[in-house]
Design an enzyme around this catalytic site. Structure first.
Site, PDB file in Angstrom:
ATOM      1  N   VAL A  63     -20.823  13.400  27.632  1.00  0.00           N
ATOM      2  CA  VAL A  63     -20.598  14.825  27.889  1.00  0.00           C
ATOM      3  C   VAL A  63     -20.851  15.567  26.582  1.00  0.00           C
ATOM      4  O   VAL A  63     -20.265  15.215  25.550  1.00  0.00           O
ATOM      5  CB  VAL A  63     -19.150  15.081  28.370  1.00  0.00           C
ATOM      6  CG1 VAL A  63     -18.895  16.577  28.549  1.00  0.00           C
ATOM      7  CG2 VAL A  63     -18.871  14.323  29.663  1.00  0.00           C
ATOM      8  N   ASP A  78     -19.569  30.023  29.707  1.00  0.00           N
ATOM      9  CA  ASP A  78     -19.447  30.784  28.466  1.00  0.00           C
ATOM     10  C   ASP A  78     -18.046  30.526  27.906  1.00  0.00           C
ATOM     11  O   ASP A  78     -17.055  31.073  28.389  1.00  0.00           O
ATOM     12  CB  ASP A  78     -19.658  32.282  28.733  1.00  0.00           C
ATOM     13  CG  ASP A  78     -19.539  33.094  27.447  1.00  0.00           C
ATOM     14  OD1 ASP A  78     -19.262  32.487  26.379  1.00  0.00           O
ATOM     15  OD2 ASP A  78     -19.713  34.321  27.508  1.00  0.00           O
ATOM     16  N   ASP A 102     -13.173  27.571  34.523  1.00  0.00           N
ATOM     17  CA  ASP A 102     -14.260  26.793  33.900  1.00  0.00           C
ATOM     18  C   ASP A 102     -13.749  25.414  33.474  1.00  0.00           C
ATOM     19  O   ASP A 102     -14.435  24.404  33.645  1.00  0.00           O
ATOM     20  CB  ASP A 102     -14.807  27.543  32.683  1.00  0.00           C
ATOM     21  CG  ASP A 102     -15.634  28.755  33.088  1.00  0.00           C
ATOM     22  OD1 ASP A 102     -16.208  28.729  34.199  1.00  0.00           O
ATOM     23  OD2 ASP A 102     -15.691  29.725  32.317  1.00  0.00           O
ATOM     24  N   ASN A 132     -19.567  19.624  20.467  1.00  0.00           N
ATOM     25  CA  ASN A 132     -20.506  20.176  19.485  1.00  0.00           C
ATOM     26  C   ASN A 132     -20.524  21.696  19.464  1.00  0.00           C
ATOM     27  O   ASN A 132     -20.881  22.295  18.456  1.00  0.00           O
ATOM     28  CB  ASN A 132     -21.907  19.633  19.827  1.00  0.00           C
ATOM     29  CG  ASN A 132     -23.014  20.451  19.196  1.00  0.00           C
ATOM     30  OD1 ASN A 132     -23.309  20.299  18.009  1.00  0.00           O
ATOM     31  ND2 ASN A 132     -23.608  21.357  19.970  1.00  0.00           N
ATOM     32  N   SER A 156     -17.741  20.883   9.802  1.00  0.00           N
ATOM     33  CA  SER A 156     -18.650  21.569   8.884  1.00  0.00           C
ATOM     34  C   SER A 156     -18.049  21.488   7.494  1.00  0.00           C
ATOM     35  O   SER A 156     -16.818  21.475   7.338  1.00  0.00           O
ATOM     36  CB  SER A 156     -18.797  23.032   9.286  1.00  0.00           C
ATOM     37  OG  SER A 156     -19.390  23.762   8.237  1.00  0.00           O
ATOM     38  N   TYR A 178     -14.738  31.386  10.596  1.00  0.00           N
ATOM     39  CA  TYR A 178     -15.489  30.162  10.905  1.00  0.00           C
ATOM     40  C   TYR A 178     -14.958  28.997  10.057  1.00  0.00           C
ATOM     41  O   TYR A 178     -14.678  27.911  10.573  1.00  0.00           O
ATOM     42  CB  TYR A 178     -16.980  30.377  10.628  1.00  0.00           C
ATOM     43  CG  TYR A 178     -17.821  29.135  10.828  1.00  0.00           C
ATOM     44  CD1 TYR A 178     -18.128  28.677  12.111  1.00  0.00           C
ATOM     45  CD2 TYR A 178     -18.314  28.402   9.745  1.00  0.00           C
ATOM     46  CE1 TYR A 178     -18.895  27.535  12.303  1.00  0.00           C
ATOM     47  CE2 TYR A 178     -19.081  27.260   9.925  1.00  0.00           C
ATOM     48  CZ  TYR A 178     -19.368  26.834  11.210  1.00  0.00           C
ATOM     49  OH  TYR A 178     -20.118  25.700  11.398  1.00  0.00           O
ATOM     50  N   VAL A 231     -28.126  22.249   8.484  1.00  0.00           N
ATOM     51  CA  VAL A 231     -29.121  21.594   9.349  1.00  0.00           C
ATOM     52  C   VAL A 231     -29.981  22.740   9.891  1.00  0.00           C
ATOM     53  O   VAL A 231     -29.443  23.818  10.181  1.00  0.00           O
ATOM     54  CB  VAL A 231     -28.414  20.880  10.535  1.00  0.00           C
ATOM     55  CG1 VAL A 231     -29.434  20.317  11.529  1.00  0.00           C
ATOM     56  CG2 VAL A 231     -27.496  19.766  10.044  1.00  0.00           C
TER      57      VAL A 231
HETATM   58  N1  LIG Z   1     -26.684  24.141  11.771  1.00  0.00           N
HETATM   59  C1  LIG Z   1     -25.905  23.959  10.720  1.00  0.00           C
HETATM   60  O1  LIG Z   1     -26.308  24.146   9.555  1.00  0.00           O
HETATM   61  C2  LIG Z   1     -24.504  23.463  10.914  1.00  0.00           C
HETATM   62  C3  LIG Z   1     -23.779  23.062   9.780  1.00  0.00           C
HETATM   63  C4  LIG Z   1     -22.481  22.593   9.954  1.00  0.00           C
HETATM   64  C5  LIG Z   1     -21.933  22.519  11.226  1.00  0.00           C
HETATM   65  N2  LIG Z   1     -22.657  22.932  12.307  1.00  0.00           N
HETATM   66  C6  LIG Z   1     -22.008  22.867  13.620  1.00  0.00           C
HETATM   67  O2  LIG Z   1     -22.854  22.184  14.526  1.00  0.00           O
HETATM   68  C7  LIG Z   1     -22.634  22.651  15.856  1.00  0.00           C
HETATM   69  C8  LIG Z   1     -23.957  23.011  16.500  1.00  0.00           C
HETATM   70  O3  LIG Z   1     -24.593  24.002  15.720  1.00  0.00           O
HETATM   71  P1  LIG Z   1     -26.155  24.337  15.846  1.00  0.00           P
HETATM   72  O4  LIG Z   1     -26.583  24.717  14.491  1.00  0.00           O
HETATM   73  O5  LIG Z   1     -26.838  23.257  16.574  1.00  0.00           O
HETATM   74  O6  LIG Z   1     -26.085  25.656  16.743  1.00  0.00           O
HETATM   75  P2  LIG Z   1     -27.180  26.332  17.690  1.00  0.00           P
HETATM   76  O7  LIG Z   1     -28.528  25.760  17.447  1.00  0.00           O
HETATM   77  O8  LIG Z   1     -26.982  27.793  17.540  1.00  0.00           O
HETATM   78  O9  LIG Z   1     -26.711  25.870  19.160  1.00  0.00           O
HETATM   79  C9  LIG Z   1     -25.488  26.282  19.646  1.00  0.00           C
HETATM   80  C10 LIG Z   1     -25.267  25.725  21.044  1.00  0.00           C
HETATM   81  O10 LIG Z   1     -23.984  26.170  21.493  1.00  0.00           O
HETATM   82  C11 LIG Z   1     -24.133  26.927  22.693  1.00  0.00           C
HETATM   83  N3  LIG Z   1     -23.217  28.047  22.727  1.00  0.00           N
HETATM   84  C12 LIG Z   1     -23.107  29.061  21.843  1.00  0.00           C
HETATM   85  N4  LIG Z   1     -22.179  29.926  22.254  1.00  0.00           N
HETATM   86  C13 LIG Z   1     -21.686  29.454  23.421  1.00  0.00           C
HETATM   87  C14 LIG Z   1     -20.711  29.904  24.331  1.00  0.00           C
HETATM   88  N5  LIG Z   1     -20.062  31.043  24.137  1.00  0.00           N
HETATM   89  N6  LIG Z   1     -20.448  29.166  25.427  1.00  0.00           N
HETATM   90  C15 LIG Z   1     -21.122  28.015  25.659  1.00  0.00           C
HETATM   91  N7  LIG Z   1     -22.061  27.547  24.828  1.00  0.00           N
HETATM   92  C16 LIG Z   1     -22.355  28.254  23.729  1.00  0.00           C
HETATM   93  C17 LIG Z   1     -25.561  27.435  22.641  1.00  0.00           C
HETATM   94  O11 LIG Z   1     -25.923  27.756  23.976  1.00  0.00           O
HETATM   95  P3  LIG Z   1     -27.131  28.778  24.317  1.00  0.00           P
HETATM   96  O12 LIG Z   1     -28.370  27.992  24.055  1.00  0.00           O
HETATM   97  O13 LIG Z   1     -26.948  29.093  25.730  1.00  0.00           O
HETATM   98  O14 LIG Z   1     -26.969  29.934  23.374  1.00  0.00           O
HETATM   99  C18 LIG Z   1     -26.282  26.238  22.050  1.00  0.00           C
HETATM  100  O15 LIG Z   1     -26.496  25.261  23.026  1.00  0.00           O
HETATM  101  C19 LIG Z   1     -21.658  23.826  15.721  1.00  0.00           C
HETATM  102  O16 LIG Z   1     -20.358  23.396  16.006  1.00  0.00           O
HETATM  103  C20 LIG Z   1     -21.771  24.213  14.256  1.00  0.00           C
HETATM  104  O17 LIG Z   1     -20.614  24.824  13.791  1.00  0.00           O
HETATM  105  C21 LIG Z   1     -23.923  23.390  12.187  1.00  0.00           C
END
Ligand SMILES: NC(=O)c1ccc[n+]([C@@H]2O[C@H](COP(=O)([O-])OP(=O)(O)OC[C@H]3O[C@@H](n4cnc5c(N)ncnc54)[C@H](OP(=O)(O)O)[C@@H]3O)[C@@H](O)[C@H]2O)c1
Length: 328
Positions: free
Chosen positions: A58, A112, A120, A139, A193, A206, A239
Site C-alpha cells: 500500500v 485528498d 476516506d 510516503n 526528511s 514542514y 531528491v
Molecule cells: N523530494 C525531496 O527532496 C524530499 C526530501 C525529503 C523528504 N521527502 C519526502 O518524500 C515524500 C514524497 O515526496 P516527493 O518529492 O516524491 O513529492 P511529489 O513528487 O510532490 O509527490 C507527492 C505525492 O503526494 C501526493 N499528494 C500530495 N498532496 C496530496 C493530498 N492532499 N492528498 C493525497 N495525495 C497527495 C501527490 O499526488 P498528486 O500527484 O495527485 O498531486 C503525489 O503523488 C514526502 O513525504 C516528502 O516530504 C522528499
C-alpha cells in the site's frame, strides 16, 4: 605546604592519557568503519520476509515522485499494489501500466488527505480488510510552496501540511497495521526528511511535521517489533521531484528511481546512534553521518546554516514568481 610531584606520578599520568587517547581513537575508528559498512556494504532485510509473492503493498502519494517509484519497484518485485493519492487520472494510468508491465493486481483510491475525512479512512480500512498487506509505504507529504517564516505561513498551508504529513500517516497506519499484526509480519516505511532531524527555519511547519514523524516512527517500531512488524523512518536529503523543485540530479541529489532502489535495499540498516532511522541513499548517509559525528557543530550553527540556505531559496523563488507574473 609545598606540593611535590614525583617523576613516577608524571609517568603514570602520561601513560593514563596515552591509554585514554588510544581508546578514543579506537572508538572513532570503529564508528567510522561501522558507518562505511552501513552505507556501502550492508544489505537490508529481504522484501520477501514481509510477505509472499502476490501479497500487497500500500503506497500513499503514489501518483508522482518517490511514491510512484515505490509503486513501480514493488510491482516489479511481484507485489500487488494499492495506490493512494489525490489525482484519479494519474492513479488510473499508473495502475494500468503496472498491470501490463509486471502482471500484478492493482487498485487505487483517490483521496485528498488534506480534507481529513473519516469516510476516506473507512474506505482505506475496507479496501485493505481482504488483502494480505505486506508493505505499507507512508510516503505522502507536502512542504511549503516556498520557504516562508512561520508567522507569514498561511493557515491553509499550515493545516494541509499537518493533515497530509502527520494525520494521514497515523490514520492510514491504524487502518493497515492490525492486519499485519494478525499475520505476524509486515513492514511500514515512513517517509522522513533531514528537515525533521535538523530544525529548518522558513520551513517550520514542514520541519516540525517530519520531526513528529521521526519520533512517532521510532516508538511505533518498538511497539510493533514483538508482533513481527518492521518499521523504518526513511530519511532523505534532496531528491529530484515536483516537491523539491529540483530537476537535475547530482552526487547529493538522486532521482526517485535511484533513491527508492537504495531504500528498498537498505530496510533495517541504520547508522550508529540512529536506531529506527534508515538513511538509504549513499551520499545522504555520508552527509548525515558527518553532520552527526564529525562536524562538531552545535544546534545553533546547523540551524543558522539551514536558515541562510532557505532565505536564499526564498529570495530566488520570489524573483521567479515576479518574472512569471511579468510574462502573463
Ligand atoms: N523530494 C525531496 O527532496 C524530499 C526530501 C525529503 C523528504 N521527502 C519526502 O518524500 C515524500 C514524497 O515526496 P516527493 O518529492 O516524491 O513529492 P511529489 O513528487 O510532490 O509527490 C507527492 C505525492 O503526494 C501526493 N499528494 C500530495 N498532496 C496530496 C493530498 N492532499 N492528498 C493525497 N495525495 C497527495 C501527490 O499526488 P498528486 O500527484 O495527485 O498531486 C503525489 O503523488 C514526502 O513525504 C516528502 O516530504 C522528499
Amino acid at each position: 605546604m609545598a606540593i611535590t610531584i614525583k617523576t613516577s606520578h608524571i609517568r603514570l599520568a602520561k601513560t593514563g592519557l596515552a591509554y585514554l587517547g588510544g581508546a578514543f581513537a579506537l572508538y572513532w575508528i570503529f564508528q567510522f568503519l561501522a558507518a562505511i559498512f552501513a552505507i556501502f556494504i550492508k544489505r537490508g532485510k529481504s522484501l520477501r520476509s514481509f510477505g509472499p509473492k502476490g501479497s500487497w503493498a500500500v503506497i500513499t502519494g503514489a501518483s508522482d515522485g518517490i511514491g510512484k517509484e515505490y509503486a513501480y519497484q514493488l510491482a516489479a518485485k511481484g507485489f500487488n499494489v494499492l495506490l493512494i493519492s489525490r489525482t484519479q487520472s494519474k492513479l488510473e494510468e499508473i495502475g494500468k501500466d503496472l498491470e501490463a508491465k509486471y502482471n500484478v493486481k492493482t487498485e487505487y483510491l483517490a483521496i485528498d488527505f488534506a480534507a481529513n475525512r473519516d469516510e476516506d479512512y473507512k474506505k482505506i480500512a475496507a479496501s485493505v480488510s481482504d488483502k494480505d498487506v505486506a508493505i505499507l509505504v507512508n510516503n505522502v507529504g507536502k512542504s511549503h510552496d516556498m520557504p516562508v517564516t512561520f508567522l507569514e505561513t498561511e493557515e491553509k498551508e499550515m493545516l494541509d501540511i499537518i493533515n497530509i504529513n502527520c494525520i494521514a500517516t497515523l490514520r492510514v497506519t491504524q487502518a493497515v497495521a492490525p492486519g499485519m499484526i494478525a499475520r505476524k509480519r509486515g513492514a511500514i516505511l515512513n517517509m522522513g526528511s533531514v528537515a525533521g532531524l535538523t530544525p529548518t527555519p522558513l520551513l517550520a511547519t514542514y520541519s516540525a511535521s517530519k520531526s513528529f514523524l521521526a519520533t512517532w516512527s521510532i516508538t511505533l517500531a518498538s511497539e510493533l517489533k514483538p508482533h513481527g512488524i518492521h518499521v523504518d523512518l526513511v530519511n532523505s536529503y534532496f531528491v529530484t521531484s515536483a516537491m523539491s523543485k529540483i530537476r537535475r540530479t547530482s552526487i547529493t541529489t538522486p532521482n526517485p528511481k535511484a533513491f527508492v532502489q537504495a531504500a528498498l535495499g537498505k530496510i533495517g540498516v541504520y547508522l550508529t546512534h540512529t536506531w529506527g532511522i534508515s538513511t538509504p541513499y549513499w551520499s545522504h548517509g555520508v552527509m548525515h553521518w558527518a553532520l552527526e559525528n564529525l562536524a562538531g557543530l552545535g544546534t545553533a550553527t546547523v540551524v543558522g546554516v539551514n536558515k541562510s540556505m532557505h532565505q536564499d531559496i526564498r529570495k530566488r523563488a520570489l524573483k521567479k514568481k515576479e518574472r512569471d507574473a511579468k510574462k502573463q
